[in-house]
Scaffold this active site. Structure first.
Site, PDB file in Angstrom:
ATOM      1  N   GLU A 416       0.814  -1.217   0.000  1.00 45.12           N
ATOM      2  CA  GLU A 416       0.000   0.000   0.000  1.00 45.12           C
ATOM      3  C   GLU A 416       0.847   1.265   0.000  1.00 45.12           C
ATOM      4  O   GLU A 416       0.802   2.063   0.927  1.00 45.12           O
ATOM      5  CB  GLU A 416      -0.964  -0.030   1.188  1.00 45.12           C
ATOM      6  CG  GLU A 416      -1.934  -1.182   1.039  1.00 45.12           C
ATOM      7  CD  GLU A 416      -2.990  -1.273   2.125  1.00 45.12           C
ATOM      8  OE1 GLU A 416      -2.666  -1.048   3.298  1.00 45.12           O
ATOM      9  OE2 GLU A 416      -4.140  -1.583   1.786  1.00 45.12           O
ATOM     10  N   GLU A 492      -4.269 -10.511   0.115  1.00 43.52           N
ATOM     11  CA  GLU A 492      -5.031 -10.428   1.365  1.00 43.52           C
ATOM     12  C   GLU A 492      -6.485 -10.735   1.020  1.00 43.52           C
ATOM     13  O   GLU A 492      -7.012 -10.232   0.037  1.00 43.52           O
ATOM     14  CB  GLU A 492      -4.946  -9.030   1.995  1.00 43.52           C
ATOM     15  CG  GLU A 492      -3.554  -8.676   2.479  1.00 43.52           C
ATOM     16  CD  GLU A 492      -3.449  -7.276   3.085  1.00 43.52           C
ATOM     17  OE1 GLU A 492      -4.455  -6.764   3.609  1.00 43.52           O
ATOM     18  OE2 GLU A 492      -2.345  -6.719   3.018  1.00 43.52           O
TER      19      GLU A 492
HETATM   20  C1  GAL Z   1      -4.952  -3.999   4.186  1.00 48.20           C
HETATM   21  C2  GAL Z   1      -3.538  -3.776   4.636  1.00 48.20           C
HETATM   22  C3  GAL Z   1      -3.208  -4.524   5.894  1.00 48.20           C
HETATM   23  C4  GAL Z   1      -4.296  -4.327   6.896  1.00 48.20           C
HETATM   24  C5  GAL Z   1      -5.594  -4.799   6.337  1.00 48.20           C
HETATM   25  C6  GAL Z   1      -6.759  -4.583   7.252  1.00 48.20           C
HETATM   26  O1  GAL Z   1      -5.381  -2.949   3.429  1.00 48.20           O
HETATM   27  O2  GAL Z   1      -2.625  -4.120   3.651  1.00 48.20           O
HETATM   28  O3  GAL Z   1      -1.983  -4.056   6.365  1.00 48.20           O
HETATM   29  O4  GAL Z   1      -4.412  -2.976   7.177  1.00 48.20           O
HETATM   30  O5  GAL Z   1      -5.890  -4.072   5.185  1.00 48.20           O
HETATM   31  O6  GAL Z   1      -6.610  -5.152   8.485  1.00 48.20           O
END
Ligand code: GAL
Length: 994
Positions: A416, A492
């Site tokens: 990010e 993620e």
């Molecule tokens: C993503 C980010 C993570 C964490 C997650 C939410 O956007 O890369 O570091 O913030 O969201 O828990």
């Protein structure tokens, strides 16, 4: 400190190795002083003669914000933010209030070291370190999770040495370290001094390749001096038949066993140079992008991954080797095969474990600039040439340290950080330095610089489009063509915050259906909470805001598959089942078992199969069965063993109880055939269940002759409480007042649950209305329903009451009828029908809430268990007979919320150990039991705020919504929502005496 430069004075980064020139650890108790700002810095503290006897003692490695806890932070407090910087965005400037730790330690210079360079190494300092040895300034460094070395050849003595380090919490580099985690600082990884003997390599790069077609491994060990010139050395790898060969040449070895995460074969050997003997561990594998797929050793991978931050609730990002072992073992035990080191390179020893025990690793650079997004990405360091050296330095230090780990298959540029030229420069540098691995970065959805199309939290629908290659086009035709040629990863997904994540199975199904979808990484591994202590010695897990931070993101930090103490949450158990590498399908008609092998490389010979067959928990038989050897990706069907066929035909087992339904289920389990470093033999990998048609002998329901609680004799009189079978009904309200001797305080319809973290979240998906489920439910008033009796009929052994149920201020109400009837002399049934008004749309639950005496603490049920389950998290639970005490039915989420539902319940007995009642689903129900109400649960911010109120709160649901992942990601999938529609709950009650 306020310069975009990465630092000054450090040595060129290199890989780590063990050798006969070992480091001397300086870890231990150091002197420490904290200054809240620049004005408080200690003049001349770096001078060897400085008297530090008044200073505090602090362990190194550690993080100073955690010192003093759990009572109270002794120095500056920890602070948690996700995206927002906790200081004004004014790069490269940082606030004057800049907590700064001053460290001093004396150490004896090792004697007898050979001639050569002396090196001081820091494995991790958060965030800005200025370093002096014996009063000589060595330089300064940034890059908190990156190793740095200084040349101390001239500064170090054989006698006493004094090392002084000034560590600032904030520096220009903080703009590059905006990861979603606690802001905590200090020398948090080991410090050591090393001798690099004259003539020893400055760096070693192990190149190992594997040709899957010929089975040939190729090994080249590139040892270089400080000018990058090759150094001659001798390679010895007894296991490869390599002895005394020239390390500079490529060596081909036929018949090597390749390295994979499923079978992590490492060959140990040495590189002997004139000055040093270096230990090497080599894994032969080839990572490549071919035919649009990520392949290792020619096989496309399916990544079943997690994102792992380094965290311990007591020591923060200082973690022990035992904790690392625990993490890798737990991952392996739960069928996880991949880890993304979000969002920085881990302690190097973690990667050693990944090499040894087998995990695919995306090694991520220590970089995140997410907070710039809140300012329209203006001045984002990712695109500002002034920051290019710093970004390249970070990438370089990541790759150089970790390049010899076979487990690392991809380098990630960071997380990010928007888009920009500096990211492109990092990618180009990586590709030229290490073409043997792929490059990953999620922040550029056009995938300009990378080898995999990576996204986070995309919905099931969108991921399916990507699987079909029918996704929306990238920015230009050229970019689109490039991106369409790439495999897809969800770096993620499935945000594991609180109760959830829901809907894992839908993603897994897509991964297994579309080759382009090569898996994903659940966010995240562990709840990153901090052990804190309230008055009266109550320890609890603190999250954002608990240390008085003016800006924070609350419990968004507690979003892991593991609870902070590293016990598995229901989410981890669910993930384990969903991603099980082997699928077993039981056919009860054909009496056969299908074994689908979803491993990428292994056949099934490492597994043993066993079976058990039960009638409502009473075992009829158990045994083992021969495991068919199924090759990776293949499927084989075998017949049940004769013993299982015979057991399946037995008459129904005597349950020792009357009136409760019985079902026959067979369970087949695949367990490890051998012991592994991470699990003992027998450890369960996969299982399946199926219901078997019962034998002819049906359970005879004994009808008791005695009519309990007869109402005859008082017929014709106005009755305040009338028995219907074993239950008493208030004849003025039609409501339940007792089951046998058990008083019932309140038994009414409920349409509410204490919102989960996901219920609080605003779904990211297309269907989203921009509002959370909680907001919808509260807007309908489901949390504050009132009840108005409309109609009541008291008959002989039956009663019907009709209510209007709605919230204050609204003309929308549900029509709810409660119809009680005697089913047999010992049993009363309730049919509760709920017709929601048209104004109600989506609901958390439709059920009956009962308040019962708090002494009823023992719960025994036949249904799914043993753990909690919701409609979209119900894969890991299995049919069985379970018993639990009330407190064990609560799931201890760091932030209190709806939890503990037991699903698919056929019947449940709830007693005080001697008496109580049985509740029978007609046919099945969801139940939750708690010592507090859903309303108290929704008010509490931490578990210790929940106090038993002396009652047992039982919710019996006919409809219950799933949980989804809207805390960060898509909401509840439509199939798991409870849309407002007429629902009937049918249950029966029996009084029980044990
Ligand atoms: C993503 C980010 C993570 C964490 C997650 C939410 O956007 O890369 O570091 O913030 O969201 O828990």
């Amino acid at each position: 400190m306020e310069s975009a430069s990465p630092g000054e004075g450090a040595l060129v980064p290199r890989s780590w190795w063990d050798s006969d020139a070992p480091p001397v650890l300086l870890d231990g108790i150091w002197r420490f002083h904290l200054s809240p700002d620049a004005a408080g810095l200690t003049p001349d503290f770096q001078a060897p003669a400085f008297d530090d006897r008044q200073w505090d003692l602090l362990p190194v490695p550690s993080m100073w914000q955690l010192a003093g806890l759990p009572e109270a932070p002794r120095y500056s407090p920890p602070a948690y933010t996700n995206v927002i910087y906790p200081f004004p965005v004014d790069p490269p400037l940082v606030p004057d209030a800049n907590p700064t730790g001053e460290y001093r330690v004396s150490f004896a210079g090792p004697r007898g070291w050979p001639a050569g360079r002396r090196v001081l190494r820091f494995d991790g300092v958060d965030s800005h370190a200025t370093v002096w040895l014996n009063g000589t300034l060595l330089g300064w460094s940034t890059g908190s999770r990156l190793a740095v070395e200084f040349d101390v050849t001239d500064a170090m003595r054989e006698g006493e040495n004094v090392l002084a380090v000034r560590v600032r919490q904030w520096s220009a580099a903080s703009y590059l370290e905006d990861q979603d985690m606690w802001w905590v600082s200090g020398i948090f990884r080991s410090v050591s001094v090393l001798c690099r003997p004259s003539g020893a390599p400055a760096d070693v790069f192990v190149h190992s390749d594997f040709d899957a077609h010929s089975g040939t491994g190729t090994l080249t060990v590139e040892a270089t001096d400080t000018d990058g010139r090759a150094i001659a050395g001798r390679l010895d790898f007894p296991g490869l038949g390599i002895t005394g060969v020239d390390s500079r040449k490529a060596h081909s070895v036929t018949g090597v066993r390749p390295w994979t995460a499923e079978d992590p074969v490492l060959y140990r050997g040495t590189l002997t140079t004139d000055a040093e003997i270096i230990e090497l561990r080599v894994g032969f594998r080839r990572v490549e992008l071919r035919g649009g797929l990520l392949r290792v050793n020619d096989v496309p991978l399916l990544l079943r991954g997690v994102n792992r931050h380094e965290w311990n609730p007591v020591t923060g990002r200082t973690i022990s080797i035992e904790t690392m072992r625990q993490d890798v073992a737990l991952m392996k035990q739960h069928n996880i095969n991949a880890v993304r080191t979000s969002h920085y390179p881990p302690d190097r020893r973690f990667l050693d474990l990944c090499d040894e025990w087998g995990l695919w690793v995306i090694d991520e650079c220590d970089l995140e600039t997410h907070g710039f997004s809140l300012n329209g990405w203006r001045n984002n360091p990712s695109d500002d040439p002034a920051w290019q050296p710093a970004l390249l330095d970070r990438m370089r230090r990541t790759v150089e340290r970790d390049k010899n780990h076979p487990s690392v298959i991809m380098w990630s540029l960071g997380n990010e950080s928007g888009v920009g030229r500096n990211l492109s420069a990092m990618a180009q540098w990586v590709k030229s330095r290490d073409p043997s691995r792929l490059v990953h970065y999620e922040g550029d959805w056009d995938s300009k610089d990378v080898d995999v199309y990576s996204r986070m939290y995309a919905s099931v629908d969108e991921v399916e489009q990507i699987g079909l290659r029918t996704e929306k086009a990238a920015a230009t035709e050229e970019l689109d063509a490039h991106r369409r040629s790439l495999p897809f990863l969800l770096c993620e997904y499935a945000h594991a915050m609180g109760n959830g994540p829901g809907g894992l199975g839908e993603y897994q199904h897509l991964y297994q259906t579309y080759p382009r979808l090569q898996g994903g990484f659940v966010w995240e591994w562990l709840d990153q909470a901090i052990v804190s202590r309230r008055a009266h010695g109550v320890d609890f897990y603190a999250y954002g805001g608990d240390f008085g931070e003016p800006v924070h993101d609350g419990n968004f930090i507690a979003d892991g598959l593991l609870f902070p103490d590293r016990t598995a949450s229901p989410g981890l158990l669910e993930f384990k089942k969903v991603i099980a590498p082997v699928r077993l399908i039981i056919d009860t008609t054909a009496r056969s078992l299908q074994v689908d092998n979803g491993y990428d490389f292994l056949d099934t010979s490492g597994l043993n199969l066993s079976w058990v067959i039960e009638d409502a928990g009473v075992v009829l038989g158990r045994g083992t069965m021969a495991t068919p050897v199924v090759a990776a990706g293949e499927s084989v069907t075998v017949d049940w063993p004769a013993e299982l066929v015979a057991a399946a035909a037995l008459p129904t087992a005597d349950q020792g109880v009357t009136g409760l339904p019985v079902e026959r289920w067979v369970t087949v389990t695949a367990g490890l055939a051998h012991e592994h470093a991470w699990a003992s033999s027998g450890h369960e990998i996969a299982w399946a269940q199926a219901r078997v048609a019962e034998a002819e002998a049906e359970l005879a329901v004994e009808v008791e002759a005695a009519v309990t609680g007869s109402t005859r004799g008082i017929a014709g009189q106005l009755r305040r409480s009338g028995p219907i079978g074993p239950v008493s009904i208030d004849t003025r309200t039609g409501m339940l007042t007792a089951i046998g001797d058990v008083a019932v305080h309140d038994a009414r319809v409920t349409c509410w649950r204490a919102p989960t973290d996901n219920d609080h979240g605003i779904p990211h998906d297309q269907r989203g209305t921009g509002r959370s489920m909680d907001t919808h439910w509260r807007a309908m008033g489901l949390d504050r329903l009132q009840h108005k009796l409309i109609d009541l009929t008291n008959g002989d052994q039956e009663s019907t009451a009709v209510y209007h149920v709605g919230p204050a201020g609204s003309d929308a109400h549900a029509l709810v009828s409660y119809r009680w009837a005697r089913t047999d002399p010992a049993e009363a049934s309730l049919e509760m029908t709920v017709e929601p008004p048209p104004q109600w749309t989506t609901m958390p639950r439709i059920g009956l809430a009962l308040q019962l005496p708090g002494e009823l603490q023992q719960v025994d049920w036949f249904g799914l268990g043993p753990g909690e389950a919701y409609p979209d998290t119900a894969t890991a639970v299995r049919i069985g007979r379970y018993a639990a005490a009330l407190e064990d039915l609560q799931t201890p989420y760091v932030f209190p919320q709806e939890n503990g539902n037991r699903r698919g319940v056929r019947w449940v007995e709830i007693t005080d150990g001697r008496t109580g009642f049985a509740l029978i689903g007609k046919p099945i129900i969801d139940i939750t039991l708690r010592p507090w109400s859903s309303h108290s649960l929704s008010e509490a911010r931490h578990p210790h705020e929940l106090v038993p109120d002396g009652l047992l709160h039982l919710d019996v649901d006919a409809a219950l919504a799933g949980v989804g992942t809207a805390s960060c990601g898509p909401g509840i999938l439509p199939v798991y929502e409870v849309t407002a529609r007429p629902v009937t709950l049918t249950v029966a009650f029996r009084a029980v005496e044990i």
